[in-house]
Design a protein around this motif. Structure first.
Motif, mmCIF file in Angstrom:
data_model
loop_
_atom_site.group_PDB
_atom_site.id
_atom_site.type_symbol
_atom_site.label_atom_id
_atom_site.label_comp_id
_atom_site.label_asym_id
_atom_site.label_seq_id
_atom_site.Cartn_x
_atom_site.Cartn_y
_atom_site.Cartn_z
ATOM 1 N N ARG A 11 0.817 -1.200 0.000
ATOM 2 C CA ARG A 11 0.000 0.000 0.000
ATOM 3 C C ARG A 11 0.859 1.261 0.000
ATOM 4 O O ARG A 11 0.492 2.280 -0.606
ATOM 5 C CB ARG A 11 -0.943 -0.009 1.206
ATOM 6 N N LYS A 12 2.011 1.203 0.670
ATOM 7 C CA LYS A 12 2.912 2.354 0.656
ATOM 8 C C LYS A 12 3.455 2.606 -0.745
ATOM 9 O O LYS A 12 3.876 3.735 -1.057
ATOM 10 C CB LYS A 12 4.048 2.136 1.653
ATOM 11 N N ASN B 81 1.531 2.277 -3.290
ATOM 12 C CA ASN B 81 0.288 2.546 -4.029
ATOM 13 C C ASN B 81 -0.188 1.357 -4.855
ATOM 14 O O ASN B 81 -0.875 1.525 -5.872
ATOM 15 C CB ASN B 81 0.438 3.780 -4.923
ATOM 16 N N PRO C 193 -2.737 -1.442 -5.458
ATOM 17 C CA PRO C 193 -4.105 -1.699 -4.997
ATOM 18 C C PRO C 193 -4.223 -3.078 -4.343
ATOM 19 O O PRO C 193 -3.656 -4.059 -4.832
ATOM 20 C CB PRO C 193 -4.943 -1.610 -6.273
ATOM 21 N N VAL C 194 -4.946 -3.145 -3.232
ATOM 22 C CA VAL C 194 -5.233 -4.396 -2.537
ATOM 23 C C VAL C 194 -6.746 -4.554 -2.498
ATOM 24 O O VAL C 194 -7.445 -3.747 -1.876
ATOM 25 C CB VAL C 194 -4.647 -4.398 -1.113
ATOM 26 N N THR D 43 -1.962 2.292 8.436
ATOM 27 C CA THR D 43 -2.023 2.231 6.986
ATOM 28 C C THR D 43 -3.371 1.668 6.564
ATOM 29 O O THR D 43 -3.793 0.614 7.076
ATOM 30 C CB THR D 43 -0.906 1.340 6.422
ATOM 31 N N ILE E 277 -5.483 -0.509 4.345
ATOM 32 C CA ILE E 277 -5.074 -1.691 3.575
ATOM 33 C C ILE E 277 -5.954 -1.890 2.342
ATOM 34 O O ILE E 277 -5.463 -1.954 1.218
ATOM 35 C CB ILE E 277 -5.096 -2.948 4.463
ATOM 36 N N SER F 124 -7.842 -1.114 -0.671
ATOM 37 C CA SER F 124 -8.184 -0.043 -1.599
ATOM 38 C C SER F 124 -9.562 -0.289 -2.199
ATOM 39 O O SER F 124 -10.223 0.639 -2.669
ATOM 40 C CB SER F 124 -7.132 0.050 -2.706
#
Length: 783
Positions: A249-250, A252, A254-255, A284, A286, A288
């Motif tokens: 995620r850091k 960018n 997508p999860v 954070t 998680i 997206s």
């Protein structure tokens, strides 16, 4: 009509008042740090436990006894999670279950205690035998224990009357010898914990890609451009994986989370080893994209994604990896046509997901040049779990997501060596080639008939065809379906043997003769004739690593898994020419035999395992090699949208049994589940407020739950408190093993035999109040 009900009695230990309060904080972070410190204090192992944690999942140390998630490529100072710390703490505890404990408690009295209370009593210290005259366990010598087992096994009319269970915590070395002993004894009856979790992976994936394992390595998370997670509560079941998701995620990446339950860690997570996040109380995000699919709606959602992709391809968009499809796959046209014939109205109705979100998820997928797709038991524990996994593999094929960095399929397995046990021979359906190798290497003719998996083992017990049960670890009786019938069947056996570190329900629901054999834990030093020994495990990404204990054993009268297996083998097969005694003294000799049986994947095993980070077994799809009959990756049909949904009862809900955050499989660390806001209670039912109100139920209503079935049995669990939770309509969830009595033995995945615990058709039965004189009773009490 015959009837079966939950036979579990109520607790006798004091219980705190239940509380239900939503958890508003990120998962991990200070909450995890506090929980870790708390469990070390409770088990009185702060100093010893802290030192041992430094050696967990480190080269030269021992592997975590909980989940199978691999060690990272980049070593950290601390490589454990909250649940790993709990597993170690209860293993390293100062509490002991001695002969004095068993003298104080009858088995009947112990049955009245909760699973949590049993777990809290501490480590087993010496072998024990059940004495029916006193209803107590009493001590006996190891030699007498082995002699009793051998006598029972030799007295059977046929070896198939014995069932040999294996837990996923068992090492490769012990599991391998267990498989050889049992086959020399004359049966392939190997009910295994994998039968209850990821057997659909082992049985379903080979038809699609030629291997029943995941295809990624840890580095693929660093190269992935998108990550999809289906039916897996990562923050509870594989917390160390959260580091990979935070890193993604850091960047960018997508999860996309597909799950009927919004899980706290997959919404927002604070990395406990990130000093900035800890100091600033940061976290954070998680997910997206969170896809709130209905229980059983995953197939419809995936087919919706695929339909959207094919529609775009038909419109001329470059959304398929046509070169990969042409060279490496077979059967796409029929698969495509079946999906394109589906209509969007049915897809959205069955999945519970809107068309716009399905198309959005498809867009995330096609924009990614490298996608990792993870899945857990929310996928496998369905009636079509194996075929659903084949559909996930097919989704990956569309864009060539095999055999390249950052891409592949990743079954996130539970027990730490459940995959390794299967690799080294714990398999009720062994191949002819494997059996030929056993004959050549060990000089005996192994049985060729397939044996029993878990469901078949329980069926054999109920029918009276099974007479002996030996459990190499685990808590078999509380992990299986059909609790009431299973209890009765287990008690009719001639002998039950539990090889374990801690007391559990399986030792109390026992045969006429029963033994408890205490074993050295993975975190403990294993000293044998040639010196300290190490064992090996295979993680969920097919990396084989060594594990060497660092703590002194809890008792001088413990024995290793390897020694117990070898001594049972010798007592049962006194004329065996296999040198069982030599394997006890030197585990390196076992690894040499593993290499002899599996030369293609375990060649040079003794040398390779000297690498502190271990070595990867060969997974052909990583090289785009497909060991299937077509020689290619196969698109396999699963017609329709929700083949599980065969019940038409208007009151039907689909029950998914789950575990709490303070639980590992059937091991209960506390009666709370902080991420879901449950404190001091496990008899709860998670239901949406809208669903509750539609059924006219008040907040925190007390209800019973009944299975909808046509077999003439009433399966019912009472005393459940409804807790409002954001579940999809038509879906409900509750804890196992408490709700296992609702799972019919006949409700399983037809390819693998895995019980369909994530999709049980049930109805809610309100517990109405009746007044008798001055007494107020619930419906069930009045009955």
């Amino acid at each position: 009509m015959s009837e079966t009900k939950d036979t579990t009695t109520s607790d006798t230990e004091p219980r705190a008042e239940p509380r239900y309060k939503p958890y508003a904080y990120p998962a991990g972070g200070w909450g995890a740090a506090k929980a870790t410190a708390k469990v070390l204090l409770e088990q009185s192992v702060v100093g010893k436990g802290s030192r041992a944690l430094l050696a967990m999942n480190k080269p030269g140390g021992f592997k975590c006894p909980s989940c199978a998630f691999p060690d990272p490529d980049r070593e950290k100072t601390l490589e454990f999670c909250e649940n790993g710390a709990k597993a170690l703490a209860v293993e390293a505890t100062k509490k002991r279950v001695t002969r004095a404990f068993f003298a104080q408690h009858t088995v009947t009295a112990l049955m009245a205690q909760s699973d949590y209370w049993l777990e809290e009593q501490g480590r087993l210290t010496e072998p024990m035998r059940y004495e029916p005259e006193t209803d107590r366990y009493v001590p006996l010598s190891w030699d007498d224990a082995y002699a009793m087992i051998g006598a029972h096994l030799r007295a059977l009319d046929h070896p198939d009357e014995a069932e040999f269970y294996t837990s996923g915590r068992t090492s490769n070395e012990a599991a391998f010898l267990y498989s050889i002993f049992v086959r020399q004894y004359g049966t392939n009856n190997f009910p295994d914990c994998s039968n209850m979790c990821h057997e659909p992976t082992s049985r379903g994936l080979p038809h699609a890609i030629g291997v029943g394992k995941g295809t990624i390595v840890m580095a693929d998370f660093d190269h992935a451009e998108a990550i999809f997670i289906f039916g897996q509560n990562t923050g509870t079941n594989s917390p160390r994986m959260m580091t990979n998701l935070v890193d993604a995620r850091k960047r960018n990446v997508p999860v996309v989370i597909v799950n009927p339950m919004p899980e706290r860690a997959l919404i927002r997570f604070a990395e406990p080893q990130d000093p900035v996040q800890m100091a600033t109380f940061g976290s954070t995000a998680i997910a997206s994209e969170f896809v709130h699919v209905r229980v059983g709606g995953d197939l419809a959602f995936v087919k919706g994604m695929v339909k959207a992709i094919f529609e775009r391809a038909a419109a001329g968009e470059d959304v398929l990896d046509r070169a990969f499809l042409a060279e490496h796959t077979h059967g796409m046209e029929a698969w495509r046509d079946e999906i394109l014939a589906l209509n969007w109205e049915d897809i959205t109705r069955v999945s519970g997901v809107g068309e716009e979100q399905i198309r959005r998820a498809a867009d995330i997928y096609v924009r990614s040049n490298a996608t990792v797709l993870c899945f857990g038991m929310g996928i496998t524990q369905h009636q079509n779990g194996a075929r659903m996994i084949q559909q996930l593999a097919a989704l990956l094929m569309l864009r060539g997501n095999f055999g390249k960095p950052g891409a592949g399929i990743a079954p996130i397995r539970g027990h730490s060596n459940v995959q390794g046990d299967r690799t080294v021979g714990i398999d009720e359906k062994p191949s002819a080639a494997y059996l030929d190798r056993v004959r050549e290497v060990f000089g005996f003719e192994p049985p060729r008939a397939w044996g029993h998996h878990v469901v078949e083992s329980v069926e054999a017990m109920i029918a009276g065809r099974a007479r002996v049960f030996i459990g190499l670890g685990g808590n078999f009786i509380h992990a299986i379906p059909e609790t009431a019938l299973a209890y009765e069947a287990m008690r009719r056996l001639n002998l039950t043997v539990g090889i374990a570190t801690k007391l559990n329900r399986g030792h109390l629901v026992h045969g006429r003769d029963a033994l408890i054999l205490p074993v050295i834990a993975r975190s403990e030093i294993d000293r044998q004739a040639t010196g300290e020994q190490f064992v090996t495990i295979e993680d969920a990404m097919s990396n084989v690593t060594s594990s060497r204990g660092v703590l002194e054993p809890a008792s001088p009268d413990l024995r290793s898994e390897v020694e117990i297996v070898c001594r049972i083998a010798r007592a049962t097969l006194p004329e065996s020419r296999i040198p069982w005694e030599s394997y006890i003294g030197d585990y390196g000799l076992i690894r040499e035999k593993i290499a002899d049986i599996y030369p293609a994947i375990y060649a040079d095993f003794p040398e390779k395992i000297k690498n502190p980070k271990g070595f990867h077994l060969d997974i052909p799809p990583r090289r785009r090699v497909w060991n299937t009959p077509t020689g290619k990756a196969n698109f396999l049909l699963l017609p329709g949208l929700h083949v599980d949904d065969i019940v038409t009862d208007a009151a039907m809900l689909r029950l998914s049994t789950i575990r709490s955050h303070d639980q590992y499989n059937t091991t209960i660390y506390s009666n709370s589940d902080r991420y879901r806001g449950i404190y001091n209670d496990r008899m709860v039912l998670f239901l949406s407020k809208a669903e509750r109100e539609a059924r006219g139920l008040p907040e925190l209503a007390k209800v019973a739950l009944e299975t909808i079935s046509t077999d003439g049995l009433t399966r019912r669990v009472e005393g459940l408190t409804i807790v409002d939770y954001p579940m999809p309509r038509g879906s409900v969830a509750g804890y196992y093993p408490e709700l296992n009595p609702l799972l019919p033995l006949t409700h399983f995945d037809e390819i693998s035999g895995t019980p369909a615990a994530k999709s049980i058709p049930v109805r809610i039965v309100p517990l109405t109040v009746t007044v008798t004189g001055e007494e107020t009773k619930t419906e069930s009490e009045a009955a």
